[in-house]
Design an enzyme around this catalytic site. Structure first.
Site, PDB file in Angstrom:
ATOM      1  N   CYS A   1      32.477   8.965   7.005  1.00 51.80           N
ATOM      2  CA  CYS A   1      31.687  10.110   6.534  1.00 51.80           C
ATOM      3  C   CYS A   1      32.211  10.679   5.211  1.00 51.80           C
ATOM      4  CB  CYS A   1      31.666  11.215   7.582  1.00 51.80           C
ATOM      5  SG  CYS A   1      31.028  10.678   9.165  1.00 51.80           S
TER       6      CYS A   1
ATOM      7  N   HIS B   1      30.271  18.383   4.676  1.00 46.31           N
ATOM      8  CA  HIS B   1      29.754  17.279   5.496  1.00 46.31           C
ATOM      9  C   HIS B   1      28.946  17.867   6.656  1.00 46.31           C
ATOM     10  CE1 HIS B   1      29.338  13.730   7.778  1.00 46.31           C
ATOM     11  NE2 HIS B   1      30.271  14.014   8.671  1.00 46.31           N
TER      12      HIS B   1
ATOM     13  N   ASN C   1      24.043  14.088  11.594  1.00 46.89           N
ATOM     14  CA  ASN C   1      25.160  13.554  10.815  1.00 46.89           C
ATOM     15  C   ASN C   1      24.768  12.170  10.283  1.00 46.89           C
ATOM     16  OD1 ASN C   1      27.549  12.438   9.888  1.00 46.89           O
ATOM     17  ND2 ASN C   1      28.765  13.029  11.664  1.00 46.89           N
TER      18      ASN C   1
HETATM   19  C1  LIG Z   1      30.707  16.551  20.437  1.00 50.89           C
HETATM   20  C2  LIG Z   1      30.750  18.063  20.346  1.00 50.89           C
HETATM   21  C3  LIG Z   1      29.430  18.580  19.829  1.00 50.89           C
HETATM   22  C4  LIG Z   1      30.987  18.637  21.727  1.00 50.89           C
HETATM   23  O1  LIG Z   1      31.127  20.034  21.631  1.00 50.89           O
HETATM   24  P1  LIG Z   1      32.309  20.746  22.432  1.00 50.89           P
HETATM   25  O2  LIG Z   1      32.242  22.168  22.144  1.00 50.89           O
HETATM   26  O3  LIG Z   1      33.570  20.016  22.101  1.00 50.89           O
HETATM   27  O4  LIG Z   1      31.864  20.455  23.881  1.00 50.89           O
HETATM   28  P2  LIG Z   1      32.488  21.092  25.168  1.00 50.89           P
HETATM   29  O5  LIG Z   1      33.909  20.744  25.282  1.00 50.89           O
HETATM   30  O6  LIG Z   1      32.152  22.517  25.265  1.00 50.89           O
HETATM   31  O7  LIG Z   1      31.669  20.338  26.236  1.00 50.89           O
HETATM   32  C5  LIG Z   1      32.004  19.036  26.541  1.00 50.89           C
HETATM   33  C6  LIG Z   1      31.134  18.734  27.726  1.00 50.89           C
HETATM   34  O8  LIG Z   1      29.811  18.575  27.242  1.00 50.89           O
HETATM   35  C7  LIG Z   1      29.332  17.329  27.685  1.00 50.89           C
HETATM   36  N1  LIG Z   1      28.417  16.803  26.701  1.00 50.89           N
HETATM   37  C8  LIG Z   1      28.692  16.011  25.647  1.00 50.89           C
HETATM   38  N2  LIG Z   1      27.562  15.710  25.015  1.00 50.89           N
HETATM   39  C9  LIG Z   1      26.565  16.328  25.662  1.00 50.89           C
HETATM   40  C10 LIG Z   1      25.175  16.385  25.481  1.00 50.89           C
HETATM   41  N3  LIG Z   1      24.562  15.731  24.481  1.00 50.89           N
HETATM   42  N4  LIG Z   1      24.446  17.135  26.322  1.00 50.89           N
HETATM   43  C11 LIG Z   1      25.020  17.797  27.331  1.00 50.89           C
HETATM   44  N5  LIG Z   1      26.338  17.768  27.574  1.00 50.89           N
HETATM   45  C12 LIG Z   1      27.098  17.040  26.738  1.00 50.89           C
HETATM   46  C13 LIG Z   1      30.560  16.468  27.841  1.00 50.89           C
HETATM   47  O9  LIG Z   1      30.291  15.388  28.709  1.00 50.89           O
HETATM   48  C14 LIG Z   1      31.535  17.440  28.394  1.00 50.89           C
HETATM   49  O10 LIG Z   1      31.270  17.568  29.767  1.00 50.89           O
HETATM   50  P3  LIG Z   1      32.475  17.748  30.818  1.00 50.89           P
HETATM   51  O11 LIG Z   1      33.150  19.023  30.432  1.00 50.89           O
HETATM   52  O12 LIG Z   1      31.765  17.807  32.127  1.00 50.89           O
HETATM   53  O13 LIG Z   1      33.325  16.535  30.632  1.00 50.89           O
HETATM   54  C15 LIG Z   1      31.884  18.533  19.418  1.00 50.89           C
HETATM   55  O14 LIG Z   1      33.124  18.233  20.016  1.00 50.89           O
HETATM   56  C16 LIG Z   1      31.833  17.888  18.072  1.00 50.89           C
HETATM   57  O15 LIG Z   1      30.913  18.098  17.301  1.00 50.89           O
HETATM   58  N6  LIG Z   1      32.854  17.110  17.755  1.00 50.89           N
HETATM   59  C17 LIG Z   1      32.888  16.452  16.445  1.00 50.89           C
HETATM   60  C18 LIG Z   1      31.958  15.291  16.481  1.00 50.89           C
HETATM   61  C19 LIG Z   1      31.717  14.761  15.122  1.00 50.89           C
HETATM   62  O16 LIG Z   1      31.237  15.450  14.282  1.00 50.89           O
HETATM   63  N7  LIG Z   1      32.046  13.505  14.900  1.00 50.89           N
HETATM   64  C20 LIG Z   1      31.850  12.894  13.654  1.00 50.89           C
HETATM   65  C21 LIG Z   1      32.873  13.403  12.694  1.00 50.89           C
HETATM   66  S1  LIG Z   1      32.543  12.847  11.120  1.00 50.89           S
END
Ligand SMILES: CC(C)(COP(=O)(O)OP(=O)(O)OC[C@H]1O[C@@H](n2cnc3c(N)ncnc32)[C@H](O)[C@@H]1OP(=O)(O)O)[C@@H](O)C(=O)NCCC(=O)NCCS
Length: 350
Positions: free
Chosen positions: A136, A277, A307
């Site tokens: 990215c 980003h 993204n």
């Molecule tokens: C992925 C992301 C959105 C998750 O948000 P978060 O605040 O960390 O999520 P939380 O920890 O509150 O929740 C995680 C839970 O949501 C669940 N979950 C993940 N994706 C989900 C979706 N699409 N719908 C519903 N639930 C989802 C997970 O399974 C997890 O469940 P569990 O607690 O039962 O295991 C966030 O971590 C993120 O954006 N990370 C960076 C990702 C990214 O940008 N990557 C590329 C970088 S260049």
């Protein structure tokens, strides 16, 4: 503040490049262009294929919809369309392009480079073309590579592209990742413009010790394609730990942005437009808060595109320019983060 050694340049701020490369010349972005595929996939679609909801995706990421390329549309097709738009706006012809640098994690094929395929599609016969891979962060890495050739007077005109067909490597059964990504391309034409600072400075960083956080394990020399590797889903994008990625992104983006501002002796209030980003709205807000950037300074379009990895800030930059958010002379701050891990920031006098 030291006076800028290049006499023709305005002196309201420090230009580190003018100091370190005063034998060279400055490098500006002449024009930008972008292209996103026609097909729109709204969050509601994912409610039918994985256990998720529009509400979860919107509140956790800020994404409402993304664009998905057609089956017969590859990364080079998206890239060539974005490049054409930039070429027309820059009022140049493809045979004036000396260099094509294309950043992607979804090349048309492992080799030859997607940049060479784009070269053929746009008819830039004189150009040397190659791909770079910084996930990215690719667009800033590409700008930085290309501007070195222009500052050193090796080449006069460069085309930098960030392009992705992420839908081709997303696991549509993995709710942790499939909702986050989209397809698209953004392009910029780089050239020296007299009496303009252009790309003032860029800072880039990498940390290979955390390569496993975001990767595609299959398809390379470590794990070539086999029936078993396909069945194990090795050819999909894997995100090991979303929360860790999230935290790393905030720290790296903030640190990189502070560094480029420090180098130019700029205060965040002097920046007209901050283009981060476009991965997650909460990441963007956290970085902005730490930097002391106001919401009005931020440019955000991730609700429309999700993204798009290397294309992300390139598309956003084009959107910002075409919508009139950025005018010539404005200071723009780009900030990126991605797999590798990689990160970077750049200050541009538009
Ligand atoms: C992925 C992301 C959105 C998750 O948000 P978060 O605040 O960390 O999520 P939380 O920890 O509150 O929740 C995680 C839970 O949501 C669940 N979950 C993940 N994706 C989900 C979706 N699409 N719908 C519903 N639930 C989802 C997970 O399974 C997890 O469940 P569990 O607690 O039962 O295991 C966030 O971590 C993120 O954006 N990370 C960076 C990702 C990214 O940008 N990557 C590329 C970088 S260049």
């Amino acid at each position: 503040m030291r006076p800028n050694p290049v006499k023709s340049l305005p002196k309201q701020f420090n230009n580190p490049r003018a100091w370190h490369n005063f034998q060279g010349r400055t490098c500006s972005i002449l024009a930008v262009g972008s292209y996103v595929p026609e097909r729109v996939l709204a969050n509601a679609h994912f409610e039918k294929i994985v256990n998720t909801s529009d509400e979860w995706i919107t509140t956790r990421t800020g994404i409402k919809e993304r664009r998905i390329a057609a089956k017969n549309e590859s990364t080079s097709d998206l890239a060539a369309k974005a490049a054409w738009r930039a070429i027309k706006r820059a009022n140049i012809t493809p045979d004036q392009i000396d260099l094509i640098v294309l950043a992607t994690i979804t090349p048309d094929m492992p080799f030859p480079s997607t940049a060479c395929l784009v070269q053929e599609k746009i008819g830039a016969r004189r150009a040397v073309a190659f791909d770079i891979q910084a996930a990215c962060s690719g667009f800033i890495f590409g700008l930085e590579v290309a501007q070195q050739f222009i500052m050193s007077r090796t080449y006069d005109t460069a085309l930098v592209i960030g392009a992705e067909k992420l839908s081709s490597i997303v696991n549509w059964k993995d709710r942790n990742t499939c909702v986050l990504f989209g397809d698209g391309a953004g392009a910029a034409i780089l050239r020296h413009r007299p009496a303009a600072h252009g790309l003032l400075t860029a800072c880039m960083g990498s940390d290979g010790s955390r390569a496993d956080l975001l990767c595609m394990p299959g398809g390379g020399s470590r794990c070539p394609a086999t029936r078993e590797s396909l069945a194990a889903g090795m050819h999909y994008l894997h995100m090991k730990d979303g929360k860790e990625t999230f935290k790393s992104a905030i720290t790296a983006m903030y640190t990189a942005a502070k560094e480029v501002l420090r180098r130019c002796e700029l205060d965040i209030t002097q920046i007209k437009c901050v283009i981060p980003h476009q991965a997650n709205r909460r990441i963007i807000d956290a970085v902005a808060e730490r930097l002391g950037a106001r919401q009005e300074q931020l440019f955000i379009n991730l609700h429309k595109y999700g993204n798009t990895s290397a294309a992300s800030v390139a598309i956003a930059l084009d959107d910002a320019v075409q919508s009139g958010r950025i005018q010539r002379g404005d200071l723009v701050l780009l900030i990126v983060f991605g797999a590798g891990l990689t990160w970077g920031a750049a200050v541009i006098e538009w």
